[in-house]
Design an enzyme around this catalytic site. Sequence first.
Site, mmCIF file in Angstrom:
data_model
loop_
_atom_site.group_PDB
_atom_site.id
_atom_site.type_symbol
_atom_site.label_atom_id
_atom_site.label_comp_id
_atom_site.label_asym_id
_atom_site.label_seq_id
_atom_site.Cartn_x
_atom_site.Cartn_y
_atom_site.Cartn_z
ATOM 1 C CB SER A 103 -0.940 -0.049 1.207
ATOM 2 O OG SER A 103 -1.919 0.963 1.149
ATOM 3 C CG HIS A 128 -4.414 -1.956 -1.748
ATOM 4 N ND1 HIS A 128 -4.829 -2.724 -0.678
ATOM 5 C CD2 HIS A 128 -3.855 -0.841 -1.188
ATOM 6 C CE1 HIS A 128 -4.540 -2.096 0.451
ATOM 7 N NE2 HIS A 128 -3.957 -0.957 0.169
#
Length: 209
Positions: A103, A128
């Site tokens: 992330s 993501h």
Amino acid sequence: MDDIFNMTVPIVVENNGRNERAYDIYSRLLKDRIVLLGTEVNDQVASLICAQLLFLESQDPEKEIYLYINSPGGSVTAGLAIYDTMNYITPNVATVCMGRAASMGALLLAAGEKNMRYALPNSQVMIHQPLGGYQGQATDIDIHAREILRMRQRLNEILMEQTGQSLEKVAQDTERDYFMTAEDAKAYGLIDKVLVSRKDLDIEHEKTE
């Protein structure tokens, strides 16, 4: 950062022949211009990382800084504070993934100086889209949903800039959790080299001098 302080932090004692001085391990690493991001990214962690980067710039604005990353990600705004500070300061910031960079951790890994972004062989990298979960009145939910979409667009633009991938591909890949090995991350453009040993890093350092 509470997780760090709740652990027993090793103390390093240095003896220069005349006197001894004790450092906690993180302060000792800071002397060698090494900053460690080893937790979830939140406002407190971001403040500490940014403070260390600014301090090292004040000590020597020309010498590179090494940011080691082992993080599951976390707050987008906190991560972007670190990202902006990395770009703001004068020294080049090299990034090294050990363990995982997921992330926001992956974005910070990719944000290192070009040709100075590394990962150890068994590292895991994951990108993501930002996670939502706001609850409240319908109008407030709508406001937060639009903000999440704006952040998603900005994060995708940053990944596009750092990797050389198209915005469409980044948007498609971040639609769900997208896991990569160190070699995959290199092929994607998130890092520049997979490091097997310290010697590899020393060789790369000599190339940049």
